[in-house]
Design a protein around this motif. Structure first.
Motif, PDB file in Angstrom:
ATOM      1  N   THR A 113      -7.917  -5.154  27.500  1.00 34.09           N
ATOM      2  CA  THR A 113      -7.726  -6.598  27.609  1.00 34.09           C
ATOM      3  C   THR A 113      -7.088  -7.080  26.308  1.00 34.09           C
ATOM      4  OG1 THR A 113      -9.882  -7.064  26.624  1.00 34.09           O
ATOM      5  CG2 THR A 113      -9.817  -6.815  29.031  1.00 34.09           C
ATOM      6  N   ASP A 114      -6.624  -8.312  26.309  1.00 33.11           N
ATOM      7  CA  ASP A 114      -6.088  -8.896  25.067  1.00 33.11           C
ATOM      8  C   ASP A 114      -7.165  -8.940  23.996  1.00 33.11           C
ATOM      9  OD1 ASP A 114      -3.595  -9.200  26.228  1.00 33.11           O
ATOM     10  OD2 ASP A 114      -3.910 -11.316  26.746  1.00 33.11           O
ATOM     11  N   GLU A 115      -8.411  -9.248  24.406  1.00 31.30           N
ATOM     12  CA  GLU A 115      -9.532  -9.284  23.457  1.00 31.30           C
ATOM     13  C   GLU A 115      -9.772  -7.910  22.850  1.00 31.30           C
ATOM     14  OE1 GLU A 115     -13.116 -10.654  25.278  1.00 31.30           O
ATOM     15  OE2 GLU A 115     -12.705 -12.743  24.845  1.00 31.30           O
ATOM     16  N   GLY A 116      -9.733  -6.874  23.707  1.00 24.93           N
ATOM     17  CA  GLY A 116      -9.944  -5.506  23.231  1.00 24.93           C
ATOM     18  C   GLY A 116      -8.865  -5.072  22.277  1.00 24.93           C
ATOM     19  N   ARG A 117      -7.607  -5.377  22.613  1.00 24.77           N
ATOM     20  CA  ARG A 117      -6.488  -5.033  21.724  1.00 24.77           C
ATOM     21  C   ARG A 117      -6.635  -5.735  20.369  1.00 24.77           C
ATOM     22  NH1 ARG A 117      -2.632  -2.364  24.463  1.00 24.77           N
ATOM     23  NH2 ARG A 117      -2.552  -2.664  26.709  1.00 24.77           N
ATOM     24  N   GLY A 160      -5.561   3.205  27.073  1.00 21.39           N
ATOM     25  CA  GLY A 160      -4.258   3.434  26.475  1.00 21.39           C
ATOM     26  C   GLY A 160      -4.363   3.664  24.978  1.00 21.39           C
ATOM     27  N   ASP A 161      -3.230   3.747  24.334  1.00 21.96           N
ATOM     28  CA  ASP A 161      -3.169   3.976  22.896  1.00 21.96           C
ATOM     29  C   ASP A 161      -3.074   2.621  22.205  1.00 21.96           C
ATOM     30  OD1 ASP A 161      -3.249   5.634  20.766  1.00 21.96           O
ATOM     31  OD2 ASP A 161      -1.109   6.054  20.747  1.00 21.96           O
ATOM     32  N   LEU A 162      -4.087   2.259  21.439  1.00 24.23           N
ATOM     33  CA  LEU A 162      -4.126   0.961  20.783  1.00 24.23           C
ATOM     34  C   LEU A 162      -3.836   1.120  19.296  1.00 24.23           C
ATOM     35  CD1 LEU A 162      -7.332  -0.470  22.490  1.00 24.23           C
ATOM     36  CD2 LEU A 162      -4.966  -0.776  23.171  1.00 24.23           C
TER      37      LEU A 162
END
Length: 89
Positions: A45-49, A70-72
């Motif tokens: 999510t945007d929050e997680g990123r 994914g790869d953050l």
């Protein structure tokens, strides 16, 4: 003149329920830190990123498959934790 209080250390746990449990334990043992759990088995999510990008320390699970998250990107100090399961119990 007193300066602003320093922001608490942000520690992000990226993984499954094992890392969620470690995040819960970290919250109890280090109450002054900002502790966040990001699920690796779902799309980010945007929050997680944002949490991963702004982390001071990242505790990340090592998987033998590509996680759904994914790869953050992060510049945080990264600690790797092996993926373990107790499904045999």
């Amino acid at each position: 003149m007193a300066g602003a209080a320093p922001r608490p250390r942000r520690v992000v746990f990226l993984g499954n329920c094992l890392l969620q449990s470690l995040a819960t334990l970290h919250r109890l043992l280090v109450p002054d830190a900002e502790t966040i759990h990001v699920q690796s088995y779902r799309s980010a999510t945007d929050e997680g990123r944002a949490a991963v990008a702004g982390a001071d320390a990242l505790v990340r699970q090592v998987l033998d498959f590509a996680p759904a998250v994914g790869d953050l990107a992060t510049t945080a100090e990264t600690l790797l934790v092996p993926h373990t399961t107790l499904a045999f119990l």
